[in-house]
Scaffold this active site. Structure first.
Site, PDB file in Angstrom:
ATOM      1  CD  GLU A   1      18.641  -4.203  33.519  1.00  0.00           C
ATOM      2  OE1 GLU A   1      17.922  -3.730  32.617  1.00  0.00           O
ATOM      3  OE2 GLU A   1      19.744  -3.734  33.834  1.00  0.00           O
TER       4      GLU A   1
ATOM      5  CE  LYS B   1      13.778  12.232  27.685  1.00  0.00           C
ATOM      6  NZ  LYS B   1      13.041  11.624  28.845  1.00  0.00           N
TER       7      LYS B   1
ATOM      8  CB  CYS C   1      22.658  -0.260  34.313  1.00  0.00           C
ATOM      9  SG  CYS C   1      24.082   0.721  34.798  1.00  0.00           S
TER      10      CYS C   1
ATOM     11  CD  GLU D   1      27.766   3.738  28.904  1.00  0.00           C
ATOM     12  OE1 GLU D   1      28.756   4.285  28.418  1.00  0.00           O
ATOM     13  OE2 GLU D   1      27.760   2.563  29.308  1.00  0.00           O
TER      14      GLU D   1
HETATM   15  N1  LIG Z   1      24.116   1.309  31.161  1.00  0.00           N
HETATM   16  C1  LIG Z   1      23.832   2.248  32.051  1.00  0.00           C
HETATM   17  O1  LIG Z   1      24.697   3.045  32.473  1.00  0.00           O
HETATM   18  C2  LIG Z   1      22.414   2.359  32.559  1.00  0.00           C
HETATM   19  C3  LIG Z   1      22.169   3.233  33.616  1.00  0.00           C
HETATM   20  C4  LIG Z   1      20.859   3.319  34.111  1.00  0.00           C
HETATM   21  C5  LIG Z   1      19.824   2.573  33.542  1.00  0.00           C
HETATM   22  N2  LIG Z   1      20.108   1.734  32.519  1.00  0.00           N
HETATM   23  C6  LIG Z   1      19.076   0.900  31.956  1.00  0.00           C
HETATM   24  O2  LIG Z   1      17.851   1.655  31.795  1.00  0.00           O
HETATM   25  C7  LIG Z   1      16.729   0.837  32.119  1.00  0.00           C
HETATM   26  C8  LIG Z   1      15.943   1.458  33.245  1.00  0.00           C
HETATM   27  O3  LIG Z   1      15.912   2.863  33.142  1.00  0.00           O
HETATM   28  P1  LIG Z   1      14.693   3.566  32.420  1.00  0.00           P
HETATM   29  O4  LIG Z   1      13.423   2.866  32.795  1.00  0.00           O
HETATM   30  O5  LIG Z   1      14.795   5.025  32.641  1.00  0.00           O
HETATM   31  O6  LIG Z   1      15.049   3.265  30.867  1.00  0.00           O
HETATM   32  P2  LIG Z   1      14.262   3.804  29.622  1.00  0.00           P
HETATM   33  O7  LIG Z   1      15.040   3.298  28.472  1.00  0.00           O
HETATM   34  O8  LIG Z   1      12.820   3.543  29.688  1.00  0.00           O
HETATM   35  O9  LIG Z   1      14.425   5.412  29.703  1.00  0.00           O
HETATM   36  C9  LIG Z   1      15.720   5.964  29.639  1.00  0.00           C
HETATM   37  C10 LIG Z   1      15.580   7.364  29.083  1.00  0.00           C
HETATM   38  O10 LIG Z   1      15.107   7.272  27.750  1.00  0.00           O
HETATM   39  C11 LIG Z   1      13.951   8.089  27.623  1.00  0.00           C
HETATM   40  N3  LIG Z   1      13.113   7.529  26.562  1.00  0.00           N
HETATM   41  C12 LIG Z   1      12.174   6.560  26.643  1.00  0.00           C
HETATM   42  N4  LIG Z   1      11.646   6.318  25.424  1.00  0.00           N
HETATM   43  C13 LIG Z   1      12.278   7.172  24.565  1.00  0.00           C
HETATM   44  C14 LIG Z   1      12.196   7.448  23.151  1.00  0.00           C
HETATM   45  N5  LIG Z   1      11.333   6.795  22.382  1.00  0.00           N
HETATM   46  N6  LIG Z   1      13.007   8.385  22.620  1.00  0.00           N
HETATM   47  C15 LIG Z   1      13.876   9.050  23.395  1.00  0.00           C
HETATM   48  N7  LIG Z   1      14.018   8.860  24.715  1.00  0.00           N
HETATM   49  C16 LIG Z   1      13.222   7.926  25.283  1.00  0.00           C
HETATM   50  C17 LIG Z   1      13.314   8.064  28.998  1.00  0.00           C
HETATM   51  O11 LIG Z   1      12.441   9.166  29.175  1.00  0.00           O
HETATM   52  C18 LIG Z   1      14.552   8.209  29.853  1.00  0.00           C
HETATM   53  O12 LIG Z   1      14.945   9.554  29.872  1.00  0.00           O
HETATM   54  C19 LIG Z   1      17.299  -0.502  32.534  1.00  0.00           C
HETATM   55  O13 LIG Z   1      17.324  -1.362  31.418  1.00  0.00           O
HETATM   56  C20 LIG Z   1      18.734  -0.183  32.940  1.00  0.00           C
HETATM   57  O14 LIG Z   1      19.603  -1.272  32.792  1.00  0.00           O
HETATM   58  C21 LIG Z   1      21.383   1.601  32.012  1.00  0.00           C
HETATM   59  O1  LIG Z   2      22.563   2.373  36.711  1.00  0.00           O
HETATM   60  C1  LIG Z   2      23.549   2.604  36.086  1.00  0.00           C
HETATM   61  C2  LIG Z   2      24.615   3.465  36.621  1.00  0.00           C
HETATM   62  O2  LIG Z   2      25.480   3.772  35.563  1.00  0.00           O
HETATM   63  C3  LIG Z   2      25.303   2.740  37.737  1.00  0.00           C
HETATM   64  S1  LIG Z   2      26.572   3.672  38.460  1.00  0.00           S
HETATM   65  O3  LIG Z   2      25.940   4.721  39.247  1.00  0.00           O
HETATM   66  O4  LIG Z   2      27.405   4.258  37.386  1.00  0.00           O
HETATM   67  O5  LIG Z   2      27.309   2.726  39.286  1.00  0.00           O
END
Ligand SMILES: NC(=O)c1ccc[n+]([C@@H]2O[C@H](COP(=O)([O-])OP(=O)(O)OC[C@H]3O[C@@H](n4cnc5c(N)ncnc54)[C@H](O)[C@@H]3O)[C@@H](O)[C@H]2O)c1
Ligand SMILES: O=C[C@H](O)CS(=O)(=O)O
Length: 405
Positions: free
Chosen positions: A306, A98, A208, A174
């Site tokens: 963040e 997804k 992230c 993550e």
């Molecule tokens: N730790 C990591 O590797 C990592 C990597 C990228 C982003 N992030 C975090 O994600 C956030 C930003 O990305 P974002 O806006 O896409 O995050 P988000 O949590 O809004 O969305 C992430 C994914 O979850 C899905 N989603 C949203 N609500 C859902 C639900 N109720 N059930 C199932 N899936 C759902 C979204 O469609 C998307 O595919 C930031 O907090 C960032 O730190 C973490």
């Molecule tokens: O945004 C989160 C990603 O995991 C960062 S990275 O592309 O793995 O460095």
């Protein structure tokens, strides 16, 4: 992926907005997870364990966990999928992906290429347009799905964990970060400035593991500000396919509102605007200047939340203990960075920083070989590395009894 890298990169630019060079680099990074896990798959072995019972032998079989749900964010539309998909397929699992609703096309392109590369039909399944909440609930609650791996915000991670309790799903998360970036008194200042720019402003601050709070020792603060601002003033905001562009827009209006709220709240509470600070509607939708705020304190929202955008808050400190205490003053713990030339201090700080990954004298840490993941409310499980494939397997113990002694 390598044969189609230009097209795959252009898809990322058009659906995510990041500059072409960053998108091209993401495809290299994304493909490296297939390379890494194709090699790891040959080492997914079990053990033969001596039993205390002389007529028994213990076999520990490592087997694929089963069909996996993969939920990914928009900021790395290709790499966040392959970091999971590569491990899942190498372990022998099928997948239901997804992708983020903002970036479905990269997922579909990967699925298409996986079938062209010979993955059997049904191994890579993509739900590009299904609503997140609906699909998330099904993936968490369906008995056929044996594991869910999600990358995204901590809030969504907590919801998915709650939804998975009815089937005790195996989970890897993550999640959100709030990375400290500490420049100690004995840092190499020029390297720290370059590392801070690389970490803070990668993808216009939308990763992230971006530095989210920059702690600068009092003795280096003024010089750091001058060098940092000088280098940043040479960047170019613009459309990702324009060769001059070094930084793109934030992903959507909600993201822009958070950027604006963090800047306005910080200035209202005494922060100094040292660079940028403006939304740039003259360039297009959701473009915001790379922004530097000075004299930021824990009284400001940007210290605790963040930003996930192009804003660098600079925080002064005077002692190592103060820096470590401030850095750890957050519920999340994904990545952290610090610059120091003192090896004893490097070990002491690395052991005491409450995060899952640390860059020491570097602002760039991500590669397939590194165990990627966080602690506290940044989630659990590790992706990439030799640990990443284990999360897609189970260990089954088989005791062979009645053997002749
Ligand atoms: N730790 C990591 O590797 C990592 C990597 C990228 C982003 N992030 C975090 O994600 C956030 C930003 O990305 P974002 O806006 O896409 O995050 P988000 O949590 O809004 O969305 C992430 C994914 O979850 C899905 N989603 C949203 N609500 C859902 C639900 N109720 N059930 C199932 N899936 C759902 C979204 O469609 C998307 O595919 C930031 O907090 C960032 O730190 C973490
Ligand atoms: O945004 C989160 C990603 O995991 C960062 S990275 O592309 O793995 O460095």
């Amino acid at each position: 992926m390598k044969e189609n890298q230009d097209d795959l990169a252009k898809i990322i630019v058009l659906e995510n907005g990041k500059p072409y060079a960053d998108a091209f680099g993401e495809i290299t990074y994304a493909a490296s997870f297939f390379q890494w896990f194709s090699e790891e798959s040959a080492r997914v072995n079990g053990d033969i364990i001596p039993s205390a019972n002389a007529t028994s032998k213990i076999l520990a079989l490592r087997q694929p966990i089963g069909p996996c749900g993969i939920i990914t964010p928009w900021n790395f539309p290709s790499a966040m999928i392959t970091r999971k998909l590569g491990a899942a397929v190498a372990a022998g699992c099928t997948t239901v992906i997804k992708p983020a609703s903002e970036t479905p096309l990269s997922a579909l392109a990967l699925a298409h290429l996986s079938e062209k590369a010979g993955f059997p039909k049904g191994v890579v399944n993509v739900l590009p347009s299904a609503t997140s909440a609906e699909v998330g609930k099904i993936l968490c609650e369906h008995p056929l799905i044996k594991k869910v791996s999600s990358t995204g915000s901590t809030g969504v991670g907590k919801l998915l964990m709650a939804q998975s309790s009815s089937t005790l799903k195996k989970l890897s998360f993550e999640l959100g970060g709030n990375a400290p970036f500490i420049v100690f008194e004995d840092a190499d200042l020029d390297k720290a400035v370059d590392g801070a720019i690389a970490s803070k402003f990668r993808s216009s601050g939308q990763t992230c593991i971006c530095a989210n709070r920059l702690f600068i020792h009092d003795s280096l603060y003024d010089e750091f500000v001058k060098k940092f601002v000088d280098k940043l003033s040479k960047t170019t905001l613009g459309f990702g396919l324009d060769e001059k562009t070094t930084h793109g827009p934030v992903i959507h209006e909600k993201s822009m509102s958070k950027v604006r709220s963090h800047i306005e709240n910080a200035i209202e509470k005494g922060a100094k605007l040292l660079l940028g600070g403006k939304r740039r509607e003259d360039i297009g939708e959701n473009f915001h200047e790379l922004t530097v705020l000075g004299d930021v304190t824990p009284k400001m929202k940007i210290f605790h939340e963040e930003t996930f955008g192009p804003v660098a808050p600079l925080i002064r400190f005077s002692s190592d203990e103060e820096a470590l205490s401030l850095a750890n003053d957050t519920e999340v713990g994904l990545a952290g960075y610090f610059y120091s030339s003192d090896i004893s201090k490097i070990f002491k700080v690395a052991e005491n920083l409450e995060v899952g990954m640390i860059g020491v004298n570097t602002g760039a840490i991500s590669e397939a070989a590194m165990p990627f993941g966080g602690v506290k409310e940044s989630g659990f499980g590790r992706e990439g590395s030799k640990f990443g494939i284990e999360d897609y397997t189970i260990v089954k113990s088989v005791v062979l009894g009645g053997l002749e002694n």
